[in-house]
Design a protein around this motif. Sequence first.
Motif, short mmCIF file in Angstrom:
data_model
loop_
_atom_site.label_atom_id
_atom_site.label_comp_id
_atom_site.label_asym_id
_atom_site.label_seq_id
_atom_site.Cartn_x
_atom_site.Cartn_y
_atom_site.Cartn_z
N UNK A 90 0.84 -1.20 0.00
CA UNK A 90 0.00 0.00 0.00
C UNK A 90 0.87 1.25 0.00
N UNK A 91 0.50 2.23 -0.80
CA UNK A 91 1.23 3.50 -0.85
C UNK A 91 1.06 4.25 0.47
N UNK A 92 2.16 4.79 0.98
CA UNK A 92 2.11 5.37 2.32
C UNK A 92 1.27 6.64 2.41
N UNK A 93 1.08 7.33 1.28
CA UNK A 93 0.30 8.56 1.36
C UNK A 93 -1.19 8.29 1.12
N UNK A 94 -1.53 7.03 0.80
CA UNK A 94 -2.91 6.69 0.50
C UNK A 94 -3.68 6.31 1.76
N UNK A 95 -5.01 6.33 1.63
CA UNK A 95 -5.83 5.84 2.74
C UNK A 95 -6.22 4.39 2.49
N UNK A 98 -9.17 3.77 0.09
CA UNK A 98 -8.82 4.24 -1.26
C UNK A 98 -7.94 3.23 -1.99
N UNK A 99 -6.95 2.70 -1.26
CA UNK A 99 -5.99 1.81 -1.90
C UNK A 99 -6.67 0.50 -2.31
N UNK A 102 -8.80 1.32 -5.44
CA UNK A 102 -7.96 1.38 -6.64
C UNK A 102 -7.60 -0.02 -7.13
N UNK A 132 -10.43 4.96 7.00
CA UNK A 132 -10.04 6.27 6.46
C UNK A 132 -8.65 6.70 6.93
#
Lengths: 320, 255
Positions: A90-95, A98-99, A102, A132
Motif C-alpha cells: 500500500x502506498x504510504x500517502x494513500x488511505x 482508497x488503496x 484502486x 479512512x
Amino acid sequence: MIHTRALTKDFTVGRGEAVHAVRGVSIDIEPGELVAVLGPNGAGKTTLMRMLTTLISPTSGEATVAGHDIATHPARVRRRIGYVGQGNGAGHTQRVHDELYTQGEIYGLDRRAARTRADELIEALDLGALRERKVSDLSGGQRRRLDVALGLVHAPPLLFLDEPSTGLDPQNRANLWEHILRLRERHGMTVVLTTHYLDEADTMAERVVIVDHGRVIADDTAEALKTKLAGDRLTVGSPDVRTLSRLAEALPGARDLASSGERLELRVSDAPTAAAELLFAARDAGVPVTAVQSHRPTLDDVFLTLTGRSLREESSEVSK
Amino acid sequence: MSTLVRDTRIVMARELRPVRRDPFSVIFGMVQPLVFLGLFGPLLVGSLGGQAGVLGGSVWQWFVPAILVMTALFGTSATGANLLFEFQTGAHERMLVTPLSRPALLIGRALKEMVPLAGQAVIIVLVMTPFGFRPHPGGALIGLALLAVFGIGLGSLSYALAIAVRKQDWMFWAVQQTLIFPLMLLSGMLLPLETGPSWMRVAARFDPLAYVVDAERALFAGEWSADVAWGWVAALTTAAVGLAVGIRAMVRSAE
C-alpha cells in the motif's frame, strides 16, 4: 497450478560476474496446496517467486502459473494471481479504503463493485476502524493485513506471499495466519509462501520445499522430511558415558553419537522405543543413568542433515 | 488502446487521491517559488525596476510568468522522489504484479503533474494581482496549458531519473539539483540574460526552459509573437522526449 521445468535465473553483478540465483528448479504444485518455500537468506526463494509472479523473466527454463506461461502470457498470469511482496504494497500517502478501491478498479471492477469488495476485505481482515486512516499511520501488523487484503481483491485462485510475517511480533504473526488460513478455506486458494521462520513452515504448510544455493534440496510434508532426513534425537545423562555410548551404538538406527562431559547425544529412528531399550541395557550393564530426554526433529535438523549448516544460525546472523 | 486509456485514468486517479484528501500539500510545493517571489522580487524591482527598457513596462509583468515556470520546474522535477519512495516501500512492486499496463503507470503519473501545477499557478496569479500584475486573460489560459504540457515532460523525466537511480537513491537529489540550477539561470528566469556575457546567451539557446520562459512572458502580456510558437515547440518536445524515456524506463523497472 504451478509447473516449472529447469527454471533458472542468473544475475550479472559488477564486471560480468554471474550470480546463479536459481538453478534448474522443477516443481509441480497442484490446486489447493499450501506450500512453504524454506531456505536461508540468499537461497533464491525471492528470485524464484519474482519469476513466478512475472516480475522478472527467467534466464532459461519454463514455467506455467495458473494455467499460463509466464514468458509468453505474463498479462494472463497477472490477472489470476495475488501477490504479497516483502515490502508494503500500500502506498504510504494513500488511505486504506482508497488503496483497496484502486486495486479493485485495476482488476476491472466497476465503481460499486470495487467499493463493495473493499468493504468486504476491510471487514474480513479486521481493518474496520482504520478505513479512512493513512497507510503511513498504521502499525506493522495492520499494514501487513492491508497488504494481504490488496492481494485478495480479485479473489485469485493462487496467492503468493513473500515472507509474510517477517518483522511481526508473535501475536501479530498468529493473527495474520488466522486470517490467511480462514480466507484460504473460504476460497479454496492455492497458497505459496516463502519464509525463513522454521516453525512457520512446520506448523502452517502442508508441504515444504527446501531451497539452498538456488536448488530444491528437499520437497515433502514437514513430517516426512523430519522422519526421513533427520530422525529423533536422544540425550542421555550418565557418569559413565563411555560404556553408555557402546550400548547406544547397538540401538536400531543409531547414528551421529556425540558425548560431552556426562552427556550423550545420538540420533535414532524412534526415540521413545530406543530410550526404553537403552535404559534396560544400561541397567543390565550396571551403568547408572541420570536423565533421558527425547526430541522430535525440527526442520532445522532436516536442513542440517542436508547441508551440514544450521538454518537458524544463518537466519539470525543476517538479521543482526 | 482502450486498456491504456483506462489504466492511465486509474493510475492518475490514484495519484491525485492524496492531493484531493489533503489539498494543502499543493501549497507546500510552492514554498521555493514564493520565497523567490517575496525575497528576490523586491530586489529585482530595486535594481532593475528603473531600467524600463530591459524588463518592459512592469517588473512583475516580467517576473511573475517566470515564477510560474519555476513552480513547474521545482515541483515536477522533484516528483520522481514519490516514485522512489514507492520503490522502497513495495507499492510499486505491487502495481507491477497487477495487470496494469506498464506505460500507463508512467503516463498516469505524468499527467497528474498538471493538476497541482495548475492549482499553484492560479494561486500565484491571484496573489500577485493586487500588486499590479495584470495578466492577459486569454494569454494566461494558453500559458497555463503550455506549462501543463511542459510539466508532463519534466515530470516524466524526473520519474525516469528515479527509476534509473532506484538502487542508489541518494543520486536522485544530486542529479536533480545539479541539473535544475544551470537550466534555471540560463533560462533568464531570475535576471535578464541581456545584461550577461554573450556566451550565456548562446548557451541559453540550448536550454528548453528559456523558450518556455519567453513564451510565458509573451502570453501573459497578450503578445502573439514567435516566442509563443517556440515555447510550444520546446514544451511539446520536452513532453514527447520525457514520455518516451519515461515509458522505456518504466517497462524495465521490475528488473
